[in-house]
Enzyme design. Structure first.
Site, PDB file in Angstrom:
ATOM      1  N   GLY A  69     -40.191  54.174  46.369  1.00 32.64           N
ATOM      2  CA  GLY A  69     -39.352  54.040  45.347  1.00 32.64           C
ATOM      3  C   GLY A  69     -40.069  54.411  43.965  1.00 32.64           C
ATOM      4  N   GLY A 117     -39.516  52.537  49.702  1.00 32.63           N
ATOM      5  CA  GLY A 117     -38.181  53.013  49.361  1.00 32.63           C
ATOM      6  C   GLY A 117     -37.623  53.814  50.560  1.00 32.63           C
ATOM      7  CD  GLU A 140     -43.778  48.193  50.210  1.00 30.85           C
ATOM      8  OE1 GLU A 140     -42.875  48.991  50.027  1.00 30.85           O
ATOM      9  OE2 GLU A 140     -44.293  47.797  51.285  1.00 30.85           O
ATOM     10  CG  ASP A 148     -39.010  46.045  48.014  1.00 31.62           C
ATOM     11  OD1 ASP A 148     -39.739  46.989  48.627  1.00 31.62           O
ATOM     12  OD2 ASP A 148     -38.472  46.121  46.814  1.00 31.62           O
TER      13      ASP A 148
END
Length: 329
Positions: A69, A117, A140, A148
């Site tokens: 992302g 992402g 991350e 996430d």
């Protein structure tokens, strides 16, 4: 600009297939808000359209499916109190959930780099096709965030402690290992990736990966003790990797994976949205982005700087409900 925006992701019908092509090859097809806002309504349309049998998603450029992302944009906006951290996480998780609950076959061709992402756009779908060029990771914890996009759902459901290992270390799985791990459902040589209808895909037999027993512990500190006591090259390397990660991120991630094991996909996204906003309130995310993506000195100054200084209370607070501001589906 309008032309530019409309070409960041290509949406087309090929026969009875809906095809989504992420088209930002210069930035390894990184996912931004504009792309999310184009993909989501189209997915919904195809889901109820009797002329569409299945959906396929892929990337252009030959290097990446989607490398993640647009975290740098989130950090820049979050620093000045802008709306992007609220809007992007919300809309991205809603899209991830739509993929996870999709009523038609959803085929992700994860040929090349698939991280963060990009994992959210693929792993929750029914079919994930890896090739010898696939490079999978959830990196991350290195940027003061946590795995996430539904990592709290799919990671604890991998064999043994494999998911926790991948979550904490950001370890990169390559090629066939992506399928052996259960992240991909199928493996195809990249030159043979043509228009695969779901019925053309035959799963490979799964072979067991190294047992990650060293990641069986009731705390991150316990895992590090296990790794140091083991003394193998592999264990040493993982201990060194963990020492470079945000201590806060490691503890949040440990709890996220623990809790996620018994939650529904939707409840995982509600939890992860709370965590995303907690990370926006802290300092490690901004420092991680600075160290890895902006200055690229790869020497972040985490605060707190040791696991011991991260209190259980500060971790638990990250999981607190946000009331009116919670993610709703």
């Amino acid at each position: 600009l309008t032309i530019e925006l409309s070409t960041e992701v290509l949406l087309e019908k090929v026969g009875r297939a809906g095809v989504i092509t992420m088209n930002r090859p210069k930035v390894l097809n990184a996912l931004n808000l504009n792309m999310i806002r184009q993909i989501y309504p189209q997915l919904k349309k195809w889901e109820s359209d009797s002329e569409t049998d299945f959906v396929m998603i892929k990337g252009t450029g030959g290097k990446a499916f989607c490398a993640g992302g647009d975290v740098r944009a989130i950090a820049e906006d979050g620093k000045v109190g802008g709306p992007l951290p609220v809007v992007l996480f919300k809309e991205e998780y809603i899209l991830n959930n739509a993929i996870g609950t999709y009523k038609k076959p959803y085929v992700a061709i994860i040929d090349g780099i698939t991280m963060g992402g990009g994992v959210g756009l693929s792993v929750h779908g029914r079919f994930r096709v890896a090739t010898e060029k696939t490079l999978f990771a959830m990196p991350e914890t290195a940027i003061g965030l946590f795995p996430d996009v539904g990592g709290g759902y799919f990671l604890p459901r991998l064999r043994g402690k494999l998911g926790l290992f991948l979550a904490l270390t950001g370890f990169r799985l390559k090629g066939r290992d992506v399928q052996r791990a259960g992240v991909a459902t199928h493996f195809v040589e990249s030159q043979k990736v043509r228009f695969n209808r779901p019925s053309d895909l035959t799963p490979d037999p799964v072979s067991p990966l190294r047992p990650f027993r060293l990641f069986s512990s009731s705390s991150v500190e316990g895992i590090i003790q296990n790794l140091k006591a083991d003394g193998s090259d592999f264990a040493k390397k993982q201990a060194e990797t963990l020492a470079r990660m945000s201590p806060t991120s490691l503890k949040i991630t440990f709890k996220q994976i623990q809790l996620g094991a018994t939650l529904s996909l939707q409840d995982v996204f509600v939890m992860e949205y709370r965590l995303s906003q907690a990370c926006m309130r802290g300092s490690d995310f901004y420092e991680g982005i600075r160290a890895v993506l902006v200055d690229k000195d790869h020497s972040p100054k985490w605060n707190p700087s040791t696991l011991e200084e991260v209190s259980d209370q500060s971790v638990d607070q990250c999981f607190d409900p946000l009331g009116e501001k919670d993610l709703k589906f």
